[in-house]
Write an enzyme that holds these catalytic residues in place. Sequence first.
Site, PDB file in Angstrom:
ATOM      1  CG  ASP A  61     -17.507  -0.816   2.669  1.00  0.00           C
ATOM      2  OD1 ASP A  61     -16.640   0.083   2.639  1.00  0.00           O
ATOM      3  OD2 ASP A  61     -17.569  -1.731   1.824  1.00  0.00           O
ATOM      4  CG  ASP A  63     -12.316  -0.210   5.248  1.00  0.00           C
ATOM      5  OD1 ASP A  63     -12.457  -1.429   5.140  1.00  0.00           O
ATOM      6  OD2 ASP A  63     -12.571   0.592   4.324  1.00  0.00           O
ATOM      7  CG  ASP A 135      -4.686   2.782  -2.073  1.00  0.00           C
ATOM      8  OD1 ASP A 135      -5.028   3.525  -1.121  1.00  0.00           O
ATOM      9  OD2 ASP A 135      -5.492   2.072  -2.706  1.00  0.00           O
TER      10      ASP A 135
END
Length: 439
Positions: A61, A63, A135
Site C-alpha cells: 500500500d 503512504d 522509525d
Amino acid sequence: MFNMGAEPPHRIYKRDKHGIARSSISRGALKVCEILKAHDFSAYIVGGAVRDLLLGVVPKDYDVATDAHPDQVHRLFRRSHLIGRRFKLVHVLFGSETVEVSTFRAGEGGESDEHGRLLRDNVYGTRVQDAARRDFTANALYYDPHDETVLDYHGGYADVRKKTMRIIGDPVLRFREDPVRMLRAVRFAAKLGFGIDPKTRAPIRKLANLLENVPAARLFEEMLKLLLSGHSAACLAQLRKEGLHHGLLPLLDVIVEQPVGERFLRLALDQTDARIRGGKSVSPAFLFAALLWHEVLAAWKLNETKEMRSIPALYLAMDQVLDAQTDKLSIPRRLTTTMKEIWALQPRLEQRSGKRALVLLTHPRFRAGYDFMLLRAESGEVPMELANWWTRFQDAELEERNAMLIPDAAPKKKRPRRRRKSRTDDTPEPTPAPADPGN
Ligand code: ATP
Ligand code: MG
C-alpha cells in the site's frame, strides 16, 4: 547530489540513480500527490512504498506525507475519511485502493509516560522533522512523483542498498518512545531479508520488557502484521532470537520443546506464508487457533485429570487459554469466537459414527475445522487415516457417504444410555474415537 541549503544536509537522488519511474506508482497515490500539489501543498510518497520500490518489490500500500492539515486533505477528496487513533490521518479511497495521507509531524513535544513512551505524537512539523520522527532510515525516504526525485535525510538510500535496518537517532530513546519499533525492526528484517544494524540491535534484548507497557490491542495489531507478512516463520524465529517473544506469545517457548507442537506450528506458519505469497487470503482466527492449540491441548488434558468430562474440560481449557492470553495480547472477540468453534470441532471430527458426521458437514466452520485437523494429522497428532476419511467423505456421493459412516455401537440392552438433561445440541456426548475402521 548533496544539498547544503537552508535545510540540514540531505541527499537528492534522481531517477537515473534510483530507478523509480512515476509510472510504477499506484494510480491512487499519484492522484493524491497531484491534487495536493495543484492546491499548493507539498506531497511525497513515503515509508514502506519507497523502500519496497527501491528493492523491486511491489508495495502492499502507499503512504503519502504532506504539509496540508488533515482537514484540508479531507476537503480535497470526496471519497476520504479522517481517522484518528493515535493521531489524525486521512484515508483517501480510489476504487479498491486506500491511500493513507499523514501531515508532517514533529515527533517531539508530545506527552510521554514514565518509561519514555510517547503517548501522543500529534504535533505538526516540517518535512525535516517528519523525516526525523520516522522509525528506520529505510522508511524515511521521500519520493516526489512530480520530478521523480528521492529525498534522503538519514542515509536510508545507502541502507536499503546495504540491506540494513537502522533506527534513526539514539536506539534506546527511540525504542523507549515506542517499544513496538523493536517488533517492526524484526518484521522488516525478516520480511526483506535485511540485517539489523548492530547499534540498533544491541539494546533490544534489554528493553524487551517495555513491550509490557504497550496496550494489548496495539500489540495484537502488530503481531497480526508480523504473522501475515508472508514470512511469519522467519519473523517468529527472529523474535525468539532477539528475546522479544516472552510478553507476546509465551507459548512459543514451550512449543519448541515439544516435537509434535513444534512440527504443528511450523506447518501452520509455512502454510500461512505460502498462501500469503501466493496472493491467497488467510484467516487470522485459524492462525491464532493454531498458535494456541497446544496450550489448549495441555490445559484440556490437565482438566480431564481433575475428573471432568472430556467436552466440558475442553471448553474450560479454551477459556483458560484465552483468558491468560488476553493480558498479553488481546485477541478481539470476533476472532476468539471462531477460534473456539475450530477447536470445539476437533473432538467432533474424531468421531465418525452414526449420522453425526453428516451433520458436521453442514457446520458453518466445517471447512476451517477440517483444515485444522489436516494440520494435526500432518504433524502426527491424529492418524492420517482420519484426515483421509474426511477428505473422501465430504466429496463422496450420498450413497457412498452412507456406506462410509461407521455405525453407532449397538446400545447395550440392559443399561440403555440415559440422556443427560443439560446436554446441548452442539456438545456431543464424547465417545472414544473408533478404532481403525479397516478402509
Ligand atoms: P509496510 O510494508 O508494513 O506497510 P511501512 O514502512 O509502510 O511498512 P507503515 O506501518 O505503513 O509501515 O508506516 C508507514 C511509515 O510510517 C513507516 O515507513 C515509518 O516511516 C512511519 N512509522 C510507522 N510506524 C512508526 C513508528 N512506530 N515509529 C516511527 N515511525 C513509524
Ligand atoms: Mg505502509
